[in-house]
Scaffold this motif. Sequence first.
Motif, PDB file in Angstrom:
ATOM      1  N   HIS A   1       0.831  -1.202   0.000  1.00  0.00           N
ATOM      2  CA  HIS A   1       0.000   0.000   0.000  1.00  0.00           C
ATOM      3  C   HIS A   1       0.869   1.257   0.000  1.00  0.00           C
ATOM      4  O   HIS A   1       1.889   1.317   0.675  1.00  0.00           O
ATOM      5  N   LYS A  60       0.714   4.141   1.273  1.00  0.00           N
ATOM      6  CA  LYS A  60       1.030   4.827   2.537  1.00  0.00           C
ATOM      7  C   LYS A  60       2.073   4.044   3.342  1.00  0.00           C
ATOM      8  O   LYS A  60       2.903   4.627   4.026  1.00  0.00           O
ATOM      9  N   VAL A  61       1.974   2.735   3.255  1.00  0.00           N
ATOM     10  CA  VAL A  61       2.970   1.896   3.938  1.00  0.00           C
ATOM     11  C   VAL A  61       4.333   2.143   3.290  1.00  0.00           C
ATOM     12  O   VAL A  61       5.352   2.270   3.983  1.00  0.00           O
ATOM     13  N   LEU A 115       8.558  -5.183  10.022  1.00  0.00           N
ATOM     14  CA  LEU A 115       7.135  -4.877   9.912  1.00  0.00           C
ATOM     15  C   LEU A 115       6.295  -6.147   9.767  1.00  0.00           C
ATOM     16  O   LEU A 115       5.176  -6.231  10.266  1.00  0.00           O
ATOM     17  N   GLU A 127      -6.302  -2.540  -2.189  1.00  0.00           N
ATOM     18  CA  GLU A 127      -7.492  -2.713  -1.368  1.00  0.00           C
ATOM     19  C   GLU A 127      -7.257  -3.551  -0.123  1.00  0.00           C
ATOM     20  O   GLU A 127      -8.082  -3.560   0.788  1.00  0.00           O
ATOM     21  N   VAL A 183      -5.652  -3.097   2.345  1.00  0.00           N
ATOM     22  CA  VAL A 183      -5.737  -2.263   3.536  1.00  0.00           C
ATOM     23  C   VAL A 183      -7.185  -2.080   3.990  1.00  0.00           C
ATOM     24  O   VAL A 183      -7.511  -2.252   5.163  1.00  0.00           O
ATOM     25  N   ASN A 184      -8.067  -1.740   3.040  1.00  0.00           N
ATOM     26  CA  ASN A 184      -9.472  -1.532   3.413  1.00  0.00           C
ATOM     27  C   ASN A 184     -10.122  -2.828   3.878  1.00  0.00           C
ATOM     28  O   ASN A 184     -10.887  -2.844   4.837  1.00  0.00           O
ATOM     29  N   ILE A 185      -9.807  -3.905   3.162  1.00  0.00           N
ATOM     30  CA  ILE A 185     -10.398  -5.198   3.507  1.00  0.00           C
ATOM     31  C   ILE A 185      -9.990  -5.599   4.921  1.00  0.00           C
ATOM     32  O   ILE A 185     -10.817  -5.862   5.786  1.00  0.00           O
ATOM     33  N   ASP A 241     -10.963  -6.432  10.624  1.00  0.00           N
ATOM     34  CA  ASP A 241     -10.370  -6.384  11.960  1.00  0.00           C
ATOM     35  C   ASP A 241     -11.194  -5.517  12.905  1.00  0.00           C
ATOM     36  O   ASP A 241     -11.429  -5.885  14.057  1.00  0.00           O
ATOM     37  N   GLN A 242     -11.651  -4.370  12.404  1.00  0.00           N
ATOM     38  CA  GLN A 242     -12.453  -3.489  13.261  1.00  0.00           C
ATOM     39  C   GLN A 242     -13.754  -4.165  13.675  1.00  0.00           C
ATOM     40  O   GLN A 242     -14.168  -4.063  14.826  1.00  0.00           O
ATOM     41  N   ARG A 260      -0.414  -6.451   7.535  1.00  0.00           N
ATOM     42  CA  ARG A 260       0.293  -6.362   8.816  1.00  0.00           C
ATOM     43  C   ARG A 260       0.274  -4.931   9.343  1.00  0.00           C
ATOM     44  O   ARG A 260       0.030  -4.678  10.519  1.00  0.00           O
ATOM     45  N   ALA A 261       0.552  -4.005   8.452  1.00  0.00           N
ATOM     46  CA  ALA A 261       0.655  -2.616   8.873  1.00  0.00           C
ATOM     47  C   ALA A 261      -0.678  -2.101   9.407  1.00  0.00           C
ATOM     48  O   ALA A 261      -0.718  -1.394  10.407  1.00  0.00           O
ATOM     49  N   VAL A 262      -1.761  -2.486   8.739  1.00  0.00           N
ATOM     50  CA  VAL A 262      -3.040  -1.891   9.103  1.00  0.00           C
ATOM     51  C   VAL A 262      -3.695  -2.614  10.278  1.00  0.00           C
ATOM     52  O   VAL A 262      -4.430  -2.010  11.045  1.00  0.00           O
ATOM     53  N   THR A 263      -3.427  -3.892  10.454  1.00  0.00           N
ATOM     54  CA  THR A 263      -4.076  -4.621  11.547  1.00  0.00           C
ATOM     55  C   THR A 263      -3.125  -4.963  12.684  1.00  0.00           C
ATOM     56  O   THR A 263      -3.552  -5.126  13.811  1.00  0.00           O
ATOM     57  N   GLY A 264      -1.858  -5.097  12.384  1.00  0.00           N
ATOM     58  CA  GLY A 264      -0.914  -5.551  13.396  1.00  0.00           C
ATOM     59  C   GLY A 264      -1.105  -7.024  13.741  1.00  0.00           C
ATOM     60  O   GLY A 264      -0.450  -7.546  14.632  1.00  0.00           O
TER      61      GLY A 264
END
Lengths: 306, 440
Positions: free
Chosen positions: B44, B46-47, B85, B225, B227-229, B234-235, B260-264
């Motif tokens: 992504h 931004k990553v 990461l 995508e 990231v969005n998925i 996760d949320q 990984r970046a977006v959810t950890g």
Amino acid sequence: MTAWIDRLKQGLARTRAGLTDAIARVVGRGPSLGATQLEEIEEILISGDVGARLAAAIVGELGARLRRDGGSAAAALATLKALVAERLAGCERVFGLRQDGEPTVALVAGVNGSGKTTTIAKLASHLRERDPSLVVTLAAADTFRAAAIEQLTVWAERVGADVVKHQLGADPSAVVFDALERARRRGGVLLIDTAGRLQTKHNLMEELKKIERTVEKRLGRPSDERLLVVDATTGQNAISQASLFHEAIGLTGLVLTKLDGTAKGGVVLSIWEELKLPILYIGVGETREDLHEFSAREFVDALFGS
Amino acid sequence: MFDSLTSRLNAVFSRLRGKGRLTEADVAAGLREIRLVLLEADVHFKVVKDLMGRIQERAVGAEVLESLSPGQQVVKIVRDELVGLLGQERAPLSLDRRPAVIVLVGLQGSGKTTTAAKLALTLKKDGRKPALVAADVYRPAAIDQLEKLGGDLEIPVLSERGGNPVAIAGRALDWAKENLRDVVIIDTAGRLQIDEAMMRELEEVKRATAPDELLLVADAMTGQEAVNIASTFDQRLSLSGVILTKLDGDARGGAALSIRAVTGRPIKFVGTGEKIAELEPFHPARMADRILGMGDVLSLIEQAEEKLDQKKAEELAERILKNRFTLQDFLDQLLEMRKLGPLSQILDKLPGAAKLKAASPVDESEIDRTLAILRSMTLEERQNPSIIGGSRKKRIARGSGTKVRDVNQTLESFEQAKRALKQVGGKHGKGRFPPDLFKR
């Protein structure tokens, strides 16, 4: 590390409220576009899976055109859309039916999970809507995945098509051979559902070539359509998919599926630029009505989220 | 690609030789190359941006020009950052509760059903008693698919045609207990993360089963995508981990970094083939190499260690040393190699092999033919090929369904291999041939 991930997470959560909004924010900051804004627009294109190189080329062109035409920042979005639409010129094409009494044969291929079987069902339904008297035969040539034959059979019943099938593990070319016999007797259109295969699997690509050879031998001509089903969620790997499938069976076009999500499918821009493969349909849902003929204008609008 | 990234960076840095330290401007030039590589791998943006900042910090002022290959030094920094990461090595499943519950979620076509079967087989091999639960009541024949897979693996499948996914999932625990199963894997329908009703259904499945593991099954070919998925799943569901599928293709898998970046959340397994046994633990370093286009040599080595027969390898080394390599050894070798899977798949894991493969595709049938020829020989013939004359060749060709010409070709390539091996042995001189050459 954890703090960094948290920060990044917050940043990512804000991603995307439609590319148009993002671009509107970028261009709304001043009367003309500076390097920073252009870079941001480039990122917006990348976030739609347009690909880094192509995004850079498009934005470079955008900058040049705005300088040349003295366009304001406000005009940037329209200019950008026009630019992308120009690049896509010629990529629309409709599924054509043969008029010589011979059956129209379409071979449908793609990687695992791209949506081939669902697309075939939708296509059958769409073609019958266009012409309710059209005879549609489906060939269940995915003999590998468990229950793929059953899945196609269920769809065939729903859309009123005939299905030719063998057992799980049978030779897909043999299924196609029988299906061709049936199609020649019944006329109309034959849609061949093939197993999902990654484009790098040599043996499986050979199997696909063999299926196409079976058609050629039996009909004395290639399949009328050789379609690749591409999942819009796919990133840059779709280029590899298109070029390797094209190499194997000479594709006649693409179907872009799963555009009902937030994915933009921008990678088809690169595929069009590199291989000039037209896009016939887009899939936007799970019911049989959710297949639409591709429109470049609508696609560009969707890419920018308006 | 690793070579090409390194050489691309070297080209950028070669102009700077002799300066001793990298300045910000020097690094910026190199970073543009790295940025492209990462974006082409679908990381992504931004990553990528964030990574670039961190890499710049570490690379500026680093004494990378001292070395002959500053490109490689920078690649090392990039690689370290990616590995960092991508997270911990081997995140195991935590399935202490009996019966434990695993719920698989994801988009349509990400590979949930196949993964459910793969996971069940992995757990079975670990001595657990898994069961499968078909909670995808929407996709036509999804239940049939899971029942078929379960049947093949002799693993029970709970299904209910026309049922409600939440109710089926809710019954899973009691059903598992009654059937003496200690872990249940619930296969849910594919859904878009923006489909409110379907996401709510998953929340209810979660409430009804209190899963020990709630895993997102994600396609390695996913683009920006991812990231969005991943963030939405996760949320809504608070994932316990991720399984990345379809890594057997040529996708670089940048989605792994994005997720990984977006959810950890840890990536716990990767799917590496269509066969049900093809599920492997996740290795961050290998994933980083792959994203950078460096090939997957390590997992190939591991696979070789797991599957090749150590004792036979030692015996073979001994025979080569004494120049007693026979057709029997040749046959054994081919069979050992087959254990690693089709040659094309082995090649997938080697750096630069993609090009090689495109240039000259591996013909498995050629290997099949050679195997057939070798197997049509008598043991005596294999141990002493010099006795194979015209009439024996004819018999071998008949037995293997080939032509005498093919038999000759096999014998010739064997002689070539033997000569090559003799040279290796000779170079080191007798007794100086490293005795542990074929040891792990």
